[in-house]
Scaffold this motif. Sequence first.
Motif, mmCIF file in Angstrom:
data_model
loop_
_atom_site.group_PDB
_atom_site.id
_atom_site.type_symbol
_atom_site.label_atom_id
_atom_site.label_comp_id
_atom_site.label_asym_id
_atom_site.label_seq_id
_atom_site.Cartn_x
_atom_site.Cartn_y
_atom_site.Cartn_z
ATOM 1 N N ALA A 155 53.687 34.820 33.478
ATOM 2 C CA ALA A 155 53.893 33.538 32.810
ATOM 3 C C ALA A 155 55.321 33.367 32.311
ATOM 4 C CB ALA A 155 52.921 33.408 31.637
ATOM 5 N N LEU A 376 47.361 35.832 25.128
ATOM 6 C CA LEU A 376 47.461 35.141 26.411
ATOM 7 C C LEU A 376 47.423 33.627 26.211
ATOM 8 C CD1 LEU A 376 45.181 37.361 28.691
ATOM 9 C CD2 LEU A 376 47.683 37.220 28.733
ATOM 10 N N GLU A 377 46.514 33.171 25.346
ATOM 11 C CA GLU A 377 46.409 31.723 25.148
ATOM 12 C C GLU A 377 47.654 31.143 24.505
ATOM 13 O OE1 GLU A 377 43.706 28.315 22.892
ATOM 14 O OE2 GLU A 377 42.826 30.284 23.303
ATOM 15 N N ALA A 381 49.354 31.865 29.202
ATOM 16 C CA ALA A 381 48.997 32.678 30.368
ATOM 17 C C ALA A 381 47.489 32.662 30.553
ATOM 18 C CB ALA A 381 49.487 34.114 30.190
ATOM 19 N N ARG A 382 47.050 32.702 31.795
ATOM 20 C CA ARG A 382 45.622 32.678 32.102
ATOM 21 C C ARG A 382 45.104 34.090 32.379
ATOM 22 N NH1 ARG A 382 42.975 28.062 33.296
ATOM 23 N NH2 ARG A 382 44.180 26.124 33.394
ATOM 24 N N ALA A 385 40.747 35.798 36.869
ATOM 25 C CA ALA A 385 39.343 35.473 37.109
ATOM 26 C C ALA A 385 38.565 36.675 37.612
ATOM 27 C CB ALA A 385 39.252 34.322 38.115
ATOM 28 N N SER A 393 39.410 34.538 22.283
ATOM 29 C CA SER A 393 40.659 34.060 21.707
ATOM 30 C C SER A 393 40.435 33.545 20.290
ATOM 31 C CB SER A 393 41.257 32.954 22.570
ATOM 32 O OG SER A 393 42.418 32.416 21.936
#
Length: 476
Positions: A155, A376-377, A381-382, A385, A393
């Motif tokens: 990211a 991450l949030e 950034a994701r 999956a 979060s």
Amino acid sequence: MSSSKSPLSRRAFGGAVGATAATAAVGLSTAPEALAHTPSGASPAPREREFRADPKRRSKRPNILFILGDDLGWADLSAYGSPDIHTPNLDRLGREGVRFTDAYSGSATCSPTRFSLYTGRFPGRTRGGLAEPIADKSVGLEPTHPTLASLLRGAGYATALIGKWHCGYLPDYSPTRSGWDEFFGNFGGALEYYSKLGLGGEYDLYEGDAEYKDLRYYTRILTERASEYVSRDHDKPWLLNLNFTTPHWPWIADGDTEESAEIVRRIKAGDGRALWHQDGGSLAKYKELVEDLDRSVGKVLQALRRSGQERDTLVVFASDNGGERFSYNWPLAGNKGSLQEGGIRVPTLLRWPARLDGGQVSHAPVFSPDWTATLLEVAGARPAASHPLDGASLAGYLLRGERAPARDLFWRVRGERALRRGNWKYYRGKAGRDQLFDLAGDVREQADKAAVEPARLAELRAAWERTDAGLLPYPS
């Protein structure tokens, strides 16, 4: 009772009566005033306000400085009630942000917790996380597994890890293979502070994947390196995992060169238990180590302030597990290695001046994988999956005024199991007996409610077993 906490107005509950009423109204865990006390002769700490987010505040993506102490007990900081240890820098960090009273590590020992933080998943999701802790080269954090660092790097973040890795050894495992651009530190679970000799007698100080010679006191070296990193003129946001070995054994404070030399002599003579230092240490020596950790964190935070990046840097301080031999864990029972509160509840502080007011306290139950999801949030950034997170979060709770995530906190170590739902904790120790505790009034886990709450016990046990069924089994 649900673990969700209603956002409370800090202004509405500023006084002592209001704070007590707020605790009763929303079923918060035992208030910090009941768990900590002021050392004799010390001034009372400023009263903290119940946490409330301010959704109107905005900022750019933050730098992230995540600092881990090693084997630091829940009440080893003066802000958490230590009667003898004084930690003004960490106390200040908490006053300038949020102090968490019900924060937990991802496991009860070093490397599984680090796995949970780096991956955002239960340690039992990976082979390396089953080692409690990693002690040889047979397992580690697989380079193909997404990590906090690799996802943030994807990211647009610069990433670095300074200090203790303890998620595998060369040649197969290394921070530089798991998403960190830079690494300076040790691979193993412990080292002698001057010689850098590890548990197997090997030299264990590296820059990248190459040995780096420096025989000065280890905490000084890490402090210098971290201060240099945060002082740089970065052209992108950055993540720094700063993992001190302090106050982990051996009980060697800065200046204890004679004690260091004796331990080195024993290591070289083939004493495989020399680093455990079971004939050394004291409460006074432990106080030196923790207060040195506090000064070291203070120096890094001073460097951050001088760099002009303090406002836009999110700082988290925590411990990798509960305290050990000389820790002050009162009123918690148990210590490192146990899933009793003293083995997994850890001091945790959060500061982000651009987004969070200071002087706040949160009683929301949180644990290591939550920080992965949160960071991450906030960094945009994701998660991958292919590797769904087990943490939740906290960004909505911390930044947008939402309720804290309502979910179970789950732990598993060899011979023990635990699950927390709201204020209720299901626990089975090595004796094999299922127990149930209401942490709201019994944080010491002494009043077993299993016989009077059989339905609740069965429900929490079933929830633990459902989660456990999805994890890897321990090797025989």
